[in-house]
Scaffold this motif. Structure first.
Motif, short mmCIF file in Angstrom:
data_model
loop_
_atom_site.label_atom_id
_atom_site.label_comp_id
_atom_site.label_asym_id
_atom_site.label_seq_id
_atom_site.Cartn_x
_atom_site.Cartn_y
_atom_site.Cartn_z
N GLN A 97 23.58 93.07 -40.99
CA GLN A 97 23.66 94.53 -40.90
C GLN A 97 24.67 94.88 -39.83
O GLN A 97 24.84 94.14 -38.86
CB GLN A 97 22.31 95.13 -40.50
CG GLN A 97 21.21 95.03 -41.54
CD GLN A 97 19.93 95.63 -41.01
OE1 GLN A 97 19.28 95.04 -40.14
NE2 GLN A 97 19.54 96.78 -41.51
N MET A 98 25.36 96.00 -39.99
CA MET A 98 26.28 96.42 -38.96
C MET A 98 26.37 97.94 -38.88
O MET A 98 26.08 98.65 -39.85
CB MET A 98 27.66 95.80 -39.13
CG MET A 98 28.42 96.17 -40.38
SD MET A 98 30.02 95.28 -40.49
CE MET A 98 29.49 93.58 -40.74
N ALA A 99 26.73 98.41 -37.71
CA ALA A 99 26.91 99.84 -37.46
C ALA A 99 27.97 100.01 -36.39
O ALA A 99 28.16 99.13 -35.54
CB ALA A 99 25.59 100.49 -37.02
N GLY A 100 28.67 101.12 -36.44
CA GLY A 100 29.66 101.44 -35.43
C GLY A 100 29.10 102.44 -34.44
O GLY A 100 28.46 103.42 -34.84
N LEU A 138 30.49 93.85 -30.69
CA LEU A 138 31.94 93.60 -30.72
C LEU A 138 32.63 94.85 -30.21
O LEU A 138 32.83 95.82 -30.93
CB LEU A 138 32.38 93.28 -32.15
CG LEU A 138 31.61 92.14 -32.84
CD1 LEU A 138 32.03 92.00 -34.29
CD2 LEU A 138 31.80 90.82 -32.10
N GLU A 139 32.98 94.84 -28.92
CA GLU A 139 33.52 96.04 -28.31
C GLU A 139 35.04 96.10 -28.48
O GLU A 139 35.72 95.08 -28.66
CB GLU A 139 33.12 96.13 -26.84
CG GLU A 139 33.60 95.01 -25.96
CD GLU A 139 35.03 95.19 -25.49
OE1 GLU A 139 35.48 96.36 -25.38
OE2 GLU A 139 35.69 94.18 -25.23
N PHE A 140 35.58 97.31 -28.41
CA PHE A 140 37.02 97.53 -28.43
C PHE A 140 37.29 98.86 -27.71
O PHE A 140 36.37 99.53 -27.26
CB PHE A 140 37.57 97.56 -29.86
CG PHE A 140 36.99 98.65 -30.72
CD1 PHE A 140 37.58 99.90 -30.79
CD2 PHE A 140 35.82 98.44 -31.44
CE1 PHE A 140 37.04 100.91 -31.58
CE2 PHE A 140 35.28 99.44 -32.23
CZ PHE A 140 35.89 100.68 -32.30
N GLY A 141 38.52 99.25 -27.61
CA GLY A 141 38.83 100.52 -26.96
C GLY A 141 38.98 100.37 -25.46
O GLY A 141 38.90 99.28 -24.89
N GLY A 143 32.26 100.22 -30.31
CA GLY A 143 32.07 98.87 -30.80
C GLY A 143 31.38 98.82 -32.14
O GLY A 143 30.74 99.78 -32.58
N VAL A 144 31.52 97.68 -32.79
CA VAL A 144 30.77 97.36 -34.00
C VAL A 144 29.63 96.46 -33.58
O VAL A 144 29.85 95.40 -32.98
CB VAL A 144 31.64 96.67 -35.04
CG1 VAL A 144 30.79 96.20 -36.23
CG2 VAL A 144 32.75 97.59 -35.53
N ARG A 179 37.14 98.61 -39.84
CA ARG A 179 36.50 97.71 -38.88
C ARG A 179 35.33 96.97 -39.52
O ARG A 179 35.12 95.78 -39.28
CB ARG A 179 36.04 98.50 -37.65
CG ARG A 179 37.19 99.11 -36.86
CD ARG A 179 36.73 99.89 -35.65
NE ARG A 179 37.86 100.55 -35.02
CZ ARG A 179 38.07 101.86 -35.00
NH1 ARG A 179 37.19 102.68 -35.55
NH2 ARG A 179 39.14 102.36 -34.41
N PHE A 180 34.55 97.68 -40.33
CA PHE A 180 33.44 97.02 -41.01
C PHE A 180 33.96 95.94 -41.96
O PHE A 180 33.39 94.85 -42.05
CB PHE A 180 32.61 98.04 -41.79
CG PHE A 180 31.89 99.04 -40.93
CD1 PHE A 180 31.34 98.67 -39.72
CD2 PHE A 180 31.78 100.37 -41.33
CE1 PHE A 180 30.67 99.59 -38.92
CE2 PHE A 180 31.12 101.29 -40.55
CZ PHE A 180 30.56 100.91 -39.34
N ALA A 181 35.04 96.25 -42.68
CA ALA A 181 35.59 95.28 -43.63
C ALA A 181 36.10 94.03 -42.91
O ALA A 181 35.89 92.90 -43.37
CB ALA A 181 36.71 95.92 -44.44
N LEU A 182 36.75 94.21 -41.77
CA LEU A 182 37.24 93.07 -40.99
C LEU A 182 36.08 92.21 -40.49
O LEU A 182 36.11 90.98 -40.59
CB LEU A 182 38.06 93.57 -39.80
CG LEU A 182 39.45 94.14 -40.11
CD1 LEU A 182 39.97 94.90 -38.89
CD2 LEU A 182 40.41 93.03 -40.50
N THR A 183 35.07 92.86 -39.95
CA THR A 183 33.91 92.14 -39.42
C THR A 183 33.16 91.44 -40.54
O THR A 183 32.73 90.28 -40.39
CB THR A 183 32.98 93.10 -38.67
OG1 THR A 183 33.73 93.83 -37.69
CG2 THR A 183 31.85 92.35 -37.99
N ASP A 184 32.99 92.12 -41.65
CA ASP A 184 32.28 91.55 -42.80
C ASP A 184 33.00 90.31 -43.32
O ASP A 184 32.36 89.28 -43.58
CB ASP A 184 32.18 92.62 -43.90
CG ASP A 184 31.30 92.20 -45.05
OD1 ASP A 184 30.35 91.42 -44.84
OD2 ASP A 184 31.55 92.67 -46.18
N ALA A 185 34.32 90.38 -43.44
CA ALA A 185 35.08 89.24 -43.94
C ALA A 185 34.99 88.05 -42.99
O ALA A 185 34.83 86.90 -43.41
CB ALA A 185 36.54 89.64 -44.15
#
Length: 280
Positions: free
Chosen positions: A29-32, A55-58, A97-98, A149-155
């Motif tokens: 499961q994921m959420a931003g 998974l933080e960014f910014g 973050g994601v 971002r979700f697509a990158l993390t999912d892949a």
């Protein structure tokens, strides 16, 4: 894209984004999350029956404080049941973050280590993934939308899980049985049901899931009960229907796991946003 917010004193604290498309792997499961900057971040981490990635960014980079002083910045991994006794808090400035919740059934393959090696603690993601942790941060920062971002993390997770080891089918069955029962299951009977000896199941289960079956069931039970309390259900009913001896037993369990009373915990922003971010 759906969104929601946790509240403190009636003030929205979070922008929460959820994937519009199904993820590739069951058990992920994921959420931003993006905090709105209304108040400084100071969150108690509530134990949960999942392994978590943040998974933080910014530009902002809050820190995780563990064991009363040890601090981590950047992306982190939290083991199964992390935050016991209120020992882990997230503090600091703005956050983007994601966040990912991994079922213990896929956590070992996704992370490259068994959940048992995490031992309910929090680690920097670089300790597990090395340079790949830096690359995923750069990818997320350069992406222009949550869906990207979700697509990158999912892949990334789908690839790692496909290449990693699967848990034993018997261990997976026992874990799903515990989850389906909301932690109210006679764990002594699980070995008989899968056709293994008790010693074999307990050893394999702890090595692959991260906790022995009884402690895993207790964590699942707590998670289910504390969410019912947060939803406003009376403590007497929750205790009776969640396998606790009585309301005092529920109270003691919450204090032991969170370091706070039930009244304090159910008003915690961590749980208030939980059902928005991780709703089925």
């Amino acid at each position: 894209m759906r969104s929601g917010a946790g509240e403190r004193d009636g003030t929205d604290m979070w922008e929460v984004a959820l994937p519009e498309r199904p993820l590739q792997v069951p058990g992920v499961q994921m959420a931003g999350f993006r905090d709105r900057g209304v108040v400084p971040i100071d969150l108690r981490v509530i134990p949960q029956p999942a392994v978590s990635l943040a998974l933080e960014f910014g530009a902002g980079m809050p820190f995780v404080e563990q064991d009363g002083g040890w601090q981590l910045r950047g992306s982190i991994v939290a083991g199964l049941g992390a935050g016991a006794s209120g020992a882990v808090r997230v503090r600091g400035g703005s956050y983007e973050g994601v966040q990912v919740r991994l079922s213990p059934l896929v956590a070992r393959a996704a992370l490259g280590v068994s959940p048992a090696e995490l031992d309910g603690a929090v680690f920097g993601l670089e300790e597990l993934w090395g340079r790949e942790a830096s690359r995923i941060r750069e990818w997320l920062d350069n992406a222009s939308t949550w869906e990207q971002r979700f697509a990158l993390t999912d892949a990334l997770l789908a690839r790692r899980i496909a290449e990693g080891p699967a848990v034993d089918a018997e261990v997976g069955w026992a874990w799903r049985r515990i989850v389906a029962s909301q932690g109210v299951v006679k764990v002594e009977g699980l070995a008989t049901e899968v056709g293994w000896s008790r010693k074999r199941l307990w050893a394999r289960f702890q090595a692959q899931i991260g906790l022995p079956p009884k402690r895993a069931a207790d964590l699942v039970r707590f998670d289910h009960a504390v969410h019912r309390l947060t939803a406003g259900e009376p403590a007497t009913l929750v205790a009776a229907e969640s396998g606790y001896a009585d309301q005092s037993h529920l109270h003691r369990d919450i204090v032991a796991r969170t370091g706070a009373t039930p009244v304090t915990v159910v008003g915690d922003p961590w749980l208030e946003v939980d059902d928005v971010a991780w709703s089925d």
